[in-house]
Design a protein around this motif. Sequence first.
Motif, PDB file in Angstrom:
ATOM      1  N   UNK A  76       0.826  -1.211   0.000  1.00 29.80           N
ATOM      2  CA  UNK A  76       0.000   0.000   0.000  1.00 29.80           C
ATOM      3  C   UNK A  76       0.861   1.262   0.000  1.00 29.80           C
ATOM      4  N   UNK A  77       1.956   1.250   0.755  1.00 31.76           N
ATOM      5  CA  UNK A  77       2.840   2.418   0.774  1.00 31.76           C
ATOM      6  C   UNK A  77       3.459   2.684  -0.595  1.00 31.76           C
ATOM      7  N   UNK A  78       3.897   1.623  -1.254  1.00 30.37           N
ATOM      8  CA  UNK A  78       4.460   1.805  -2.586  1.00 30.37           C
ATOM      9  C   UNK A  78       3.398   2.274  -3.573  1.00 30.37           C
ATOM     10  N   UNK A  79       2.171   1.775  -3.410  1.00 29.27           N
ATOM     11  CA  UNK A  79       1.103   2.217  -4.305  1.00 29.27           C
ATOM     12  C   UNK A  79       0.806   3.694  -4.099  1.00 29.27           C
ATOM     13  N   UNK A  80       0.738   4.114  -2.827  1.00 30.82           N
ATOM     14  CA  UNK A  80       0.488   5.535  -2.567  1.00 30.82           C
ATOM     15  C   UNK A  80       1.630   6.405  -3.066  1.00 30.82           C
ATOM     16  N   UNK A  81       2.852   5.936  -2.884  1.00 31.53           N
ATOM     17  CA  UNK A  81       3.991   6.703  -3.384  1.00 31.53           C
ATOM     18  C   UNK A  81       3.956   6.808  -4.905  1.00 31.53           C
ATOM     19  N   UNK A  82       3.576   5.710  -5.564  1.00 33.22           N
ATOM     20  CA  UNK A  82       3.490   5.758  -7.026  1.00 33.22           C
ATOM     21  C   UNK A  82       2.386   6.706  -7.475  1.00 33.22           C
ATOM     22  N   UNK A  83       1.244   6.698  -6.748  1.00 34.50           N
ATOM     23  CA  UNK A  83       0.152   7.613  -7.100  1.00 34.50           C
ATOM     24  C   UNK A  83       0.576   9.059  -6.880  1.00 34.50           C
ATOM     25  N   UNK A  84       1.246   9.336  -5.744  1.00 34.80           N
ATOM     26  CA  UNK A  84       1.702  10.699  -5.478  1.00 34.80           C
ATOM     27  C   UNK A  84       2.710  11.161  -6.527  1.00 34.80           C
ATOM     28  N   UNK A  85       3.619  10.283  -6.900  1.00 34.46           N
ATOM     29  CA  UNK A  85       4.595  10.646  -7.926  1.00 34.46           C
ATOM     30  C   UNK A  85       3.916  10.907  -9.265  1.00 34.46           C
ATOM     31  N   UNK A 112       0.827  11.971  -9.657  1.00 30.17           N
ATOM     32  CA  UNK A 112       0.123  13.251  -9.549  1.00 30.17           C
ATOM     33  C   UNK A 112       1.094  14.417  -9.732  1.00 30.17           C
ATOM     34  N   UNK A 113       2.288  14.315  -9.166  1.00 26.59           N
ATOM     35  CA  UNK A 113       3.291  15.375  -9.320  1.00 26.59           C
ATOM     36  C   UNK A 113       3.681  15.528 -10.790  1.00 26.59           C
ATOM     37  N   UNK A 114       3.876  14.420 -11.454  1.00 31.30           N
ATOM     38  CA  UNK A 114       4.245  14.474 -12.869  1.00 31.30           C
ATOM     39  C   UNK A 114       3.123  15.103 -13.697  1.00 31.30           C
ATOM     40  N   UNK A 115       1.867  14.708 -13.408  1.00 30.56           N
ATOM     41  CA  UNK A 115       0.733  15.265 -14.162  1.00 30.56           C
ATOM     42  C   UNK A 115       0.607  16.760 -13.887  1.00 30.56           C
ATOM     43  N   UNK A 116       0.776  17.171 -12.622  1.00 32.02           N
ATOM     44  CA  UNK A 116       0.678  18.593 -12.290  1.00 32.02           C
ATOM     45  C   UNK A 116       1.770  19.401 -12.978  1.00 32.02           C
ATOM     46  N   UNK A 117       2.984  18.892 -12.950  1.00 28.62           N
ATOM     47  CA  UNK A 117       4.078  19.595 -13.616  1.00 28.62           C
ATOM     48  C   UNK A 117       3.845  19.688 -15.118  1.00 28.62           C
ATOM     49  N   UNK A 118       3.305  18.626 -15.699  1.00 29.84           N
ATOM     50  CA  UNK A 118       3.012  18.646 -17.135  1.00 29.84           C
ATOM     51  C   UNK A 118       1.916  19.654 -17.458  1.00 29.84           C
TER      52      UNK A 118
END
Length: 382
Positions: free
Chosen positions: A305-314, A316-322
Amino acid sequence: MTQSPDTPLPSPKERRRLREAQSLTQAQLAAEVGVSRETVRSWETGRTTPRGSKREAYAKALAGLTAPKTEPPAVKPPAEASLRQEQPVRAPVGGALVPVSTADGGPEGTEDLGATPTLTPSQAFDALYAFCAPALVRQTYLLTGRRELAREAVERAFQLAWQRWPEVAVDRDPGGWVRATAYEYALSPWHRLRPRHRHPEPPPADAADRVLLDAFLKLPPAHRRTLLLYDGVGLGLPETAAETEASTPVAANRLLHARGAIAARLPELAAPEELHRRLTALASGERLRAARPPTVRTGSEQRARQWTRAAIAFTVVIISATALTLRDAQDHYEPPVAPGATVQGVPPRVAPGPLSRQELELRAKLRAELLNGPEKLMPDDH
């Protein structure tokens, strides 16, 4: 005649399914193709890919497996392989029996842990954990000389096994899968950067055990692992070579060098039987306890679950920056400003120059007299 390497082959998973659908062992298929059983096992796991004439023979053998057969296969397993299947070997390490791969690539007693229809996945995992974990912790301690690292390596290996349980459950040797994962984690060089790795752990209480462990840990990691698998766990030389990802001659050379290094410091351990007995006694003398299976499964799920949340957060950051980049980016072409050019006949613009000394004195006098002095001009009322 050499076959082109572009000969189509099924996926590794499909190769194994075709063989098992015809009730063929890896040794039988290897004898038909003309290779060793370890080579067929490596092809079915996707570790290596056949080439040349071996690829052609393997492709023909797999094509023959797709057609229905009305008679048993003509190729029979070698006598040695049949004997090993009927009498699987188990080697005691650390006071517990450790499953050793049979001729078909799986340990007797663990092959059905993940395939029994009456067991749930968690029950099958708990059975595998209870069977392998205690001895595996002792093996990893011999491999690293660190108790906490041994427990952590085994726990991480089983956590990864639970995350990939559909794959591990149908593996021919689930115990070997977990063992290889634990060894790889324990021997990772990145542990040297951890703060607690800088502090040595208390050595064994017995002086003879300290000397043996020190001599064992001074071996190179590859030699140490080969010696532990062969003389400690009890694997055969081909199985040891396959698990250490080396050829059989290389594994034999590592084993001879490791035995020679141990015998040079401890001549009484020159015999493999005595070395095995001392390694078993050394591992049994340490109080090493593994975590409970539910704890390992819960930790695996939390880590996932932690890795999944980290992947989702990463993500989201990539989408926001794009999105921010797309918003601020130009949507039309703007030509660059041309550099300036000299125009003939037009005098250049000259900025006002600095005031002279007389002008500065006059400016100071006017500022002082006209604003504050008594000589300020007054309007004439007349």
